[in-house]
Design an enzyme around this catalytic site. Structure first.
Site, PDB file in Angstrom:
ATOM      1  N   TYR A  26      30.863  60.366  36.616  1.00 59.12           N
ATOM      2  CA  TYR A  26      32.208  60.519  36.046  1.00 59.12           C
ATOM      3  C   TYR A  26      33.133  59.445  36.619  1.00 59.12           C
ATOM      4  O   TYR A  26      34.242  59.709  37.040  1.00 59.12           O
ATOM      5  CB  TYR A  26      32.756  61.925  36.337  1.00 59.12           C
ATOM      6  CG  TYR A  26      33.887  62.342  35.416  1.00 59.12           C
ATOM      7  CD1 TYR A  26      33.633  62.659  34.096  1.00 59.12           C
ATOM      8  CD2 TYR A  26      35.201  62.413  35.869  1.00 59.12           C
ATOM      9  CE1 TYR A  26      34.654  63.043  33.237  1.00 59.12           C
ATOM     10  CE2 TYR A  26      36.234  62.806  35.034  1.00 59.12           C
ATOM     11  CZ  TYR A  26      35.952  63.122  33.728  1.00 59.12           C
ATOM     12  OH  TYR A  26      36.974  63.505  32.877  1.00 59.12           O
ATOM     13  N   GLY A  27      32.625  58.207  36.625  1.00 61.17           N
ATOM     14  CA  GLY A  27      33.436  57.088  37.093  1.00 61.17           C
ATOM     15  C   GLY A  27      34.100  56.384  35.928  1.00 61.17           C
ATOM     16  O   GLY A  27      34.535  57.016  34.958  1.00 61.17           O
ATOM     17  N   SER A  52      30.439  66.025  44.901  1.00 61.19           N
ATOM     18  CA  SER A  52      31.176  64.925  44.271  1.00 61.19           C
ATOM     19  C   SER A  52      32.667  65.229  44.174  1.00 61.19           C
ATOM     20  O   SER A  52      33.078  66.319  43.753  1.00 61.19           O
ATOM     21  CB  SER A  52      30.614  64.661  42.878  1.00 61.19           C
ATOM     22  OG  SER A  52      31.431  63.755  42.168  1.00 61.19           O
ATOM     23  N   THR A  85      22.352  50.451  40.736  1.00 57.27           N
ATOM     24  CA  THR A  85      21.512  50.576  41.926  1.00 57.27           C
ATOM     25  C   THR A  85      21.264  52.027  42.317  1.00 57.27           C
ATOM     26  O   THR A  85      20.371  52.300  43.108  1.00 57.27           O
ATOM     27  CB  THR A  85      22.161  49.834  43.104  1.00 57.27           C
ATOM     28  OG1 THR A  85      23.528  50.261  43.239  1.00 57.27           O
ATOM     29  CG2 THR A  85      22.127  48.330  42.875  1.00 57.27           C
ATOM     30  N   HIS A 109      23.734  50.222  30.023  1.00 52.00           N
ATOM     31  CA  HIS A 109      23.307  48.891  30.452  1.00 52.00           C
ATOM     32  C   HIS A 109      21.804  48.960  30.607  1.00 52.00           C
ATOM     33  O   HIS A 109      21.264  49.948  31.122  1.00 52.00           O
ATOM     34  CB  HIS A 109      23.993  48.529  31.770  1.00 52.00           C
ATOM     35  CG  HIS A 109      23.654  47.166  32.299  1.00 52.00           C
ATOM     36  ND1 HIS A 109      23.462  46.063  31.489  1.00 52.00           N
ATOM     37  CD2 HIS A 109      23.480  46.723  33.575  1.00 52.00           C
ATOM     38  CE1 HIS A 109      23.212  45.000  32.244  1.00 52.00           C
ATOM     39  NE2 HIS A 109      23.205  45.381  33.501  1.00 52.00           N
ATOM     40  N   GLY A 135      35.666  51.131  31.380  1.00 50.73           N
ATOM     41  CA  GLY A 135      35.811  52.477  30.870  1.00 50.73           C
ATOM     42  C   GLY A 135      37.228  52.888  30.559  1.00 50.73           C
ATOM     43  O   GLY A 135      37.483  53.590  29.571  1.00 50.73           O
ATOM     44  N   GLU A 196      28.763  37.946  33.042  1.00 47.09           N
ATOM     45  CA  GLU A 196      29.486  38.334  34.254  1.00 47.09           C
ATOM     46  C   GLU A 196      29.488  37.207  35.284  1.00 47.09           C
ATOM     47  O   GLU A 196      30.519  36.913  35.911  1.00 47.09           O
ATOM     48  CB  GLU A 196      28.843  39.576  34.870  1.00 47.09           C
ATOM     49  CG  GLU A 196      29.037  40.849  34.065  1.00 47.09           C
ATOM     50  CD  GLU A 196      28.188  41.992  34.569  1.00 47.09           C
ATOM     51  OE1 GLU A 196      28.424  43.133  34.124  1.00 47.09           O
ATOM     52  OE2 GLU A 196      27.278  41.765  35.400  1.00 47.09           O
ATOM     53  N   GLU A 232      49.273  33.140  34.604  1.00 48.68           N
ATOM     54  CA  GLU A 232      49.295  32.686  33.208  1.00 48.68           C
ATOM     55  C   GLU A 232      47.929  32.781  32.531  1.00 48.68           C
ATOM     56  O   GLU A 232      47.833  32.691  31.309  1.00 48.68           O
ATOM     57  CB  GLU A 232      49.809  31.246  33.125  1.00 48.68           C
ATOM     58  CG  GLU A 232      51.303  31.119  33.355  1.00 48.68           C
ATOM     59  CD  GLU A 232      51.834  29.763  32.919  1.00 48.68           C
ATOM     60  OE1 GLU A 232      51.569  29.362  31.762  1.00 48.68           O
ATOM     61  OE2 GLU A 232      52.491  29.112  33.744  1.00 48.68           O
TER      62      GLU A 232
END
Length: 356
Positions: A26-27, A52, A85, A109, A135, A196, A232
């Site tokens: 739930y991130g 958690s 990971t 992913h 997200g 990325e 900018e």
């Protein structure tokens, strides 16, 4: 050949009728997927570890929270939205023992499937919906009535329903409002990592820091250097986002446009292309994945050293002071990898992998 984009009319929401989706994590992505699905009328449970900190956040949002094994058993579709990971350990211990025929195991992913870290049994479907945004934007754009584009893929279709359910999932999180593109786990993984590293995070960060250092080293005020090389940048990227390079060049001065044409290639030349190719090769042959996995398995010492080395770069010190005087930016100060200040979007800085 022009790629085919899929929109709302191409995705049948009835493919999820009577189905329960378990969101594991739930991130940044997890909260957005869970809430968007819930508000699209899909039955959602959230799978989290008993200790958690996100359990109360998800419960307060009106979602049903369970331990991960119970969530898997209660669901027909399992979307694994914890950091790359961490996925293998959670899958091996809490998900794999409870998989059954008809389950659709999903990812945002392709990393763990493509590099063979997770190999689901042949009895389950395997799919992917990968939104092309952090997200918190997936969530806020959905709330505003829009959607963010996504990639989707089906790695295995044992039930014959995987593709329909994957597309319906993409619709339920709002992505078919903007359009989704069909791909493979391998193509998504390799292009995502390359983007990325070469542009979105690695290339841009390095370019900003070097340009800032060049101006400061030449005796210019650090505050001025910050405005010119970082502040900018958003304005320029926003123009590209709306209308590509052509609209950006249409919008800036002729002087800036001419400088673009004559100086850009002096800076980003063929030697940069060669180094980009080397980065892509490391991704394609698994060298980067192996290095990142080994780094995590050995305690993440290099990662933490690199993070700490950049944490107090002068551009960050100057930028922090200037942003604090511009509250309309909704500034956020990050220390030790976590947002400590004015973030107002849930989950915006609570999970790694924020470009997915």
């Amino acid at each position: 050949m022009t790629a085919k984009m899929y929109y709302d009319n191409d995705a049948d929401p009835s493919a999820l009728a009577g189905q329960t989706v378990a969101i594991i994590g739930y991130g940044s992505q997890g909260h957005a997927h869970a809430l968007n699905l819930h508000e699209s009328g899909v039955e959602v449970v959230v799978g989290l570890a008993p200790g958690s900190k996100s359990r109360s956040i998800a419960s307060d949002a009106g979602l049903t929270v369970m331990a991960v094994p119970e969530a898997v058993q209660a669901a027909d579709i399992i979307m694994l939205l914890v950091p790359d990971t961490a996925q293998k350990a959670i899958y091996d211990e809490h998900i794999a023992p409870h998989l059954r025929p008809g389950h659709l195991l999903m990812f945002a992913h392709g990393f763990n499937i493509h590099f063979g870290r997770i190999d689901p049994p042949g009895i389950v479907d395997v799919g992917m919906v990968a939104p092309k945004s952090p997200g918190h934007l997936l969530r806020s754009v959905y709330q505003a009535g829009g959607g963010v584009p996504a990639l989707f893929a089906v790695h295995r279709d044992s039930s014959g329903t995987a593709r329909a359910r994957t597309l319906a999932y993409a619709r339920a999180i709002g992505s078919t409002r903007a359009g989704v593109l069909e791909t493979t786990f391998g193509e998504e993984t390799e292009t995502d990592l390359f983007g990325e590293q070469a542009v979105l995070c690695g290339g841009t960060s390095a370019l900003v820091k070097m340009a800032f250092e060049t101006l400061v080293g030449a005796g210019y005020q650090p505050e001025l250097a910050y405005f010119e090389t970082m502040h900018e940048l958003k304005l320029i990227v926003d123009l590209m986002y709306r209308g590509g390079l052509n609209f950006m060049r249409f919008s800036v001065s002729d002087t800036a446009e001419y400088g673009d044409y004559v100086s850009g290639p002096r800076l980003i030349d063929e030697t940069v292309r060669e180094r980009m190719q080397a980065i892509l090769t490391d991704i394609q042959d698994g060298s980067f994945a192996n290095r990142w996995i080994e780094e995590n398995d050995s305690g993440r010492h290099e990662f933490e050293r690199l993070r700490a080395a950049d944490q107090d770069h002068l551009v960050e010190q100057v930028g922090g002071r200037l942003r604090a005087q511009m509250p309309f930016l909704d500034p956020v100060e990050v220390r030790a990898g976590q947002a400590q200040a004015a973030a107002t979007t849930p989950g915006a800085a609570t999970s790694p992998g924020a470009t997915r």
